[in-house]
Every structure is written in structure tokens, then in C-alpha cells.
Design an enzyme around this catalytic site. Structure first.
Site, short mmCIF file in Angstrom:
data_model
loop_
_atom_site.label_atom_id
_atom_site.label_comp_id
_atom_site.label_asym_id
_atom_site.label_seq_id
_atom_site.Cartn_x
_atom_site.Cartn_y
_atom_site.Cartn_z
N HIS A 306 -6.15 7.24 -6.80
CA HIS A 306 -4.77 6.82 -6.49
C HIS A 306 -3.80 7.63 -7.34
O HIS A 306 -4.10 7.95 -8.49
CB HIS A 306 -4.60 5.33 -6.80
CG HIS A 306 -3.41 4.74 -6.11
ND1 HIS A 306 -2.15 4.82 -6.64
CD2 HIS A 306 -3.29 4.10 -4.93
CE1 HIS A 306 -1.30 4.23 -5.81
NE2 HIS A 306 -1.96 3.80 -4.77
N ASP A 363 -7.75 0.60 0.10
CA ASP A 363 -8.40 0.89 1.39
C ASP A 363 -9.91 0.76 1.34
O ASP A 363 -10.57 0.82 2.38
CB ASP A 363 -8.02 2.31 1.83
CG ASP A 363 -6.54 2.41 2.13
OD1 ASP A 363 -5.88 3.29 1.57
OD2 ASP A 363 -6.05 1.56 2.89
#
Ligand code: SDX
Length: 427
Positions: A306, A363
């Protein structure tokens, strides 16, 4: 601490103001840098550049903190509802009972879409990716509701907000039905937001359809977890498009396009396809970890890493628990979940991922829940878009209310110097 930064260029020293946020984040305000010095800054991917000041969402990537309007995501996921969170993000406070009742009523009573929308569906091939269809349909709302979104006209702005929150799930479910060759289901006003979506997705005219409350709750929680995430790629796209004062529908359609990318919201579909590929390949997790570490493989561990979180994505933790609960409640044992957990453990103990602080993101587990509740893989990113909608709307509204100027970044030109046109017979 000094309230300005000093920069010396070509022997001259300049002072630039320092901005400090509510949570102690620090920035150098370069609004006047070019006028003062003739210099601009360069920051590919905006890894070090703040585009705005915002009061909506706070992230602390090192501590794994996510708060909407100051409320921790863990508390909202446990105690709130998606429409209450939408109100909170957009208007900035938790609504009183009467306010929430009115908001839910307004959204519920705008879920129908113009029947002419069906003609647009018929123009798409059935195998069209649902994100492309959804983007086109949301953009088409500018045609059905051609009123300019004048930010000072709160009545029109609120009506546009209700219409988007209400109609996007209908458009999304109809996209799925169209791809299946099934008749569409009309929304039912007596169902909750998540239950209504499940009804529109899975009801068939040939039998009664009962929404499973466990599934509806899980879906409502997933939507909360996706609702906003400060200046991510798609939200920045909505703010940038919105800064030219297009209608809110057009700005949201731009956000849907940006979210579709596999490095962003499209990752949830990629995660499931990756896990399925590992399962088909005999569950050889180690092989895929090694592939992800090999720069030449072009393969990344989807659902990992991320830009901001260099610790666990707090949403991933909540989704992982919800995943266990939903699969247990549905009596589903999906071997994909075992592979996901094995992959997570292998990566979290591998120096490549540890050094780069790559953890599971939002996700990584969401697709397993979507799959368990019957959502097809190519609809996963559409689910992300439905969840992110209130965040996009809130960020657009803040940008317009703050009177931000049109976004127009600068560049450093590195092309050819001036040269004269060469007639074709002399080239
Ligand atoms: C979302 O911004 C948001 O807030 C987004 C989001 C939201 O709610 O809006 O949180 C939603 O988009 C989550 C992210 C979903 N995407 C994926 O899961 C795709 C896989 N992850 C990556 O491609 C990547 O981690 C990003 C895009 C998420 C972040 O990329 P960055 O910050 O630009 O980091 P990078 O590409 O510079 O990577 C740093 C290093 C590189 O290695 P080195 O060059 O240092 O050797 O880490 C490596 C990368 O190769 N790396 C990975 C990896 N992610 C980064 N290696 C293997 N697998 C991965 N997943």
C-alpha cells in the site's frame, strides 16, 4: 518549531510557510514557490505531495489507523450502517435519528432509474466488463439530470447526492442481470440498502428470494470499510475532474474509471484470480511468493502492499474476521481461503515483504467474501465503487465548498528545443 521552511536557490534564501494538521502532519506550503523563485517541484506519483487540506478522513500508515471524520473505522464497522457512514462522510457529523431517517428515506425513494437506461444496456456486448458499463451509465445520468451541480444550490446538490447513492446500486445490479441475460429486478423500498442490492442482483421471477441477513450485514460492513480513504487515486481523480465544475455525475464517472485499474480497486478481482491460479497450480504458494519477488516476472502479490499503510491495513483485519464469520455462517468452506491465509503467512515471514513493509490491504480478503455471497469476480470492483461512492461525493463536496481552483499541475519539459518544419520530400 519554526513556522516556515527556508530554501536557498542561486544564493538567495526564501521562506515558505509550514502547515501542521490536526494530527501533527507537517507540510511546506509551496503555493507561492514559483512566483517567488521561478522553480516548481517534481514528485512523480505524488508520493510526497499533498493536493489539499481535508477534514474528512485521517490515515496513519505506520500505526494502521483509519478514521472517518474522527471516528475509528473499527467502531463504525461494528456499530454504524453504510448510509449513516455516508451521511457522516458527506455532511461531517453523525446524524440525529430524524436526520438519518430522512436521509435513508430520500435515498430509498430515488432508487428507480429512467426506463430509457435499458436502451443503453442493450448497446453493450454481454461480456463487457461491468466497470466499463457502470462508468458509462453513471456518466449517462448527466443526460437524464442535466441540471448543473451549482454547489451553492444545496437543494440540487443534496438531490444529486441522493440520486447517486440510490441509483448506482440499481445500475450495478442491472449491469450484472444484463450480462446474465436475466430480466432486471426493480428496487424494493421496504428493504435496507444492502438487502435491496442483493435482491436486485439475485432475485429471479421464477422463485421467491429471501435475503440472508448474515449476508446483508456482511455486505453493509464491507461497504462501510470501502467508503473513503483520503486522497487515493480515484478520489484524487474525482477532485481533479470536479475542479473544472463538471456535474457530480461526470466527476464520479471519472472516479469509477480510475478505480478500475488493477493497481487500485481492480486489485480485488486480481486477488481472486491469483488465488484461483495458485489453487489450479496445486496450491504451490512458495512458487508465487518467489515470482512476486522476481522483478522480471512482472507478477505482483495482488492485495499486498500500500502507498500509505506500512503496517496492517486496518480494513484488512476487519474483513479477514468478517470473512471467517460469513463463511462459517453460510457453512461454506472455500479452499481459496486456506490458500489466502497460507500466502499471507508466507509473505509476512519473508524478508522481501518485511523489508518493503508489504502487508495485506483491503483487497486481499474482500473478494473471498464477495465470492461466498455469490458476487461474480468481475463485479468485485463494482462493489468497491458502490462502497467508495460516499467518499468520492464527500471529497468532491469539500473541494467545491472550499472554492478550490481548477487543478492544473505544471511540468518540466524535456523534449526537443525549437526546430523548423521539414517538408515531407526532405525528410
Ligand atoms: C487500493 O491509495 C489508497 O488508499 C488505495 C486503496 C483505497 O482504499 O483507495 O487503499 C485501495 O488501491 C489498495 C491497493 C490495491 N492494489 C494492489 O493490491 C496491487 C498490488 N500492490 C501494488 O502494486 C503496490 O503495493 C501499490 C500499487 C498498492 C503501492 O505501490 P507503491 O506505493 O507505488 O509502491 P511501489 O510500487 O513503489 O513498491 C515499493 C516496492 C517495490 O520494490 P522495489 O522497487 O523497492 O524493489 O515494493 C514492491 C515494488 O516492486 N512491491 C511489491 C508489491 N507491492 C509493492 N512486490 C510484490 N508484490 C506487491 N504487491
Amino acid at each position: 518549531m519554526s513556522n516556515f521552511a527556508e530554501i536557498t536557490l542561486e544564493g538567495k534564501t526564501y521562506q515558505l510557510p509550514i502547515v501542521i494538521g490536526t494530527e501533527g502532519e507537517k507540510a511546506i506550503d509551496i503555493t507561492k514557490l514559483r512566483d517567488m523563485t521561478g522553480y516548481i517541484t517534481l514528485d512523480s506519483g505524488y508520493k510526497n505531495t499533498g493536493a489539499t487540506k481535508s477534514a474528512i478522513t485521517f490515515l496513519d500508515g505506520d500505526k494502521g489507523i483509519l478514521r472517518y471524520r474522527g471516528y475509528p473505522i473499527e467502531q463504525l464497522a461494528e456499530k454504524s450502517s453504510f448510509l449513516e457512514v455516508a451521511f457522516l462522510l458527506i455532511y461531517g457529523y453523525l446524524p440525529k435519528a430524524e436526520e438519518l431517517k430522512k436521509f435513508v428515506y430520500e435515498v430509498t425513494t430515488h432508487t428507480l432509474v429512467n426506463e430509457d437506461v435499458k436502451k443503453i444496456y442493450s448497446g453493450f456486448p454481454v461480456n463487457a466488463h461491468p466497470m466499463g458499463v457502470l462508468c458509462a451509465l453513471v456518466s449517462s445520468l448527466s443526460a437524464f439530470y442535466p441540471i448543473p451541480t451549482d454547489i451553492k444550490n444545496t437543494e440540487i446538490v443534496d438531490l444529486t447526492i441522493y440520486r447517486l447513492l440510490a441509483k448506482v446500486p440499481t445500475l450495478a445490479a442491472w449491469t450484472y442481470k444484463n450480462s446474465q441475460g436475466h430480466p432486471v429486478n426493480y428496487p424494493k423500498n421496504n428493504l435496507s440498502y444492502a438487502a435491496n442490492f442483493l435482491h436486485m442482483m439475485f432475485s429471479l421471477p421464477v422463485e421467491d428470494y429471501e435475503v440472508n441477513p448474515v449476508v446483508a450485514d456482511a455486505l453493509d460492513k464491507l461497504l462501510i470499510l470501502h467508503a473513503d480513504h483520503e486522497q487515493n487515486c480515484s478520489t484524487s481523480t474525482v477532485r481533479l475532474a470536479g475542479s473544472s465544475h463538471v456535474t457530480l455525475y461526470a466527476a464520479i464517472a471519472a472516479g469509477i474509471s480510475a478505480l478500475w485499474g488493477p493497481l487500485h480497486g481492480g486489485a480485488n478481482q486480481e486477488v481472486l484470480e491469483m488465488l484461483e491460479a495458485i489453487r489450479a497450480d496445486g496450491g504451490n504458494v512458495k512458487k508465487y511468493i518467489e515470482k512476486a519477488k522476481d522483478k522480471n516476472s512482472g507478477f505482483r502479490l495482488m492485495g499486498f502492499g500500500h502507498r500509505v499503510y506500512k503496517n496492517f491495513d486496518p480494513r484488512a483485519k476487519i474483513i479477514k474476521k468478517a470473512c471467517d464469520d460469513v463463511l462459517k455462517a453460510l457453512g461454506v468452506h472455500d479452499p481459496i481461503l486456506d490458500i489466502a491465509q497460507e500466502l499471507e503467512q508466507a509473505a509476512l515471514n519473508d524478508s522481501y515483504f518485511i523489508e518493503r513493509k508489504l502487508y495485506p490491504n483491503v483487497d486481499f480478503y474482500s473478494g473471498i467474501i464477495y465470492k461466498a455471497i455469490g458476487i461474480p469476480t468481475n463485479m468485485f470492483t463494482v462493489m468497491f465503487a458502490i462502497g467508495r461512492l460516499p467518499g468520492w461525493i464527500a471529497q468532491w463536496r469539500e473541494m467545491r465548498l472550499d472554492g478550490e481552483p481548477i487543478s492544473r499541475p505544471r511540468q518540466i519539459y524535456i523534449g526537443e528545443k525549437q526546430r523548423d518544419y521539414v517538408p515531407i520530400d526532405q525528410r
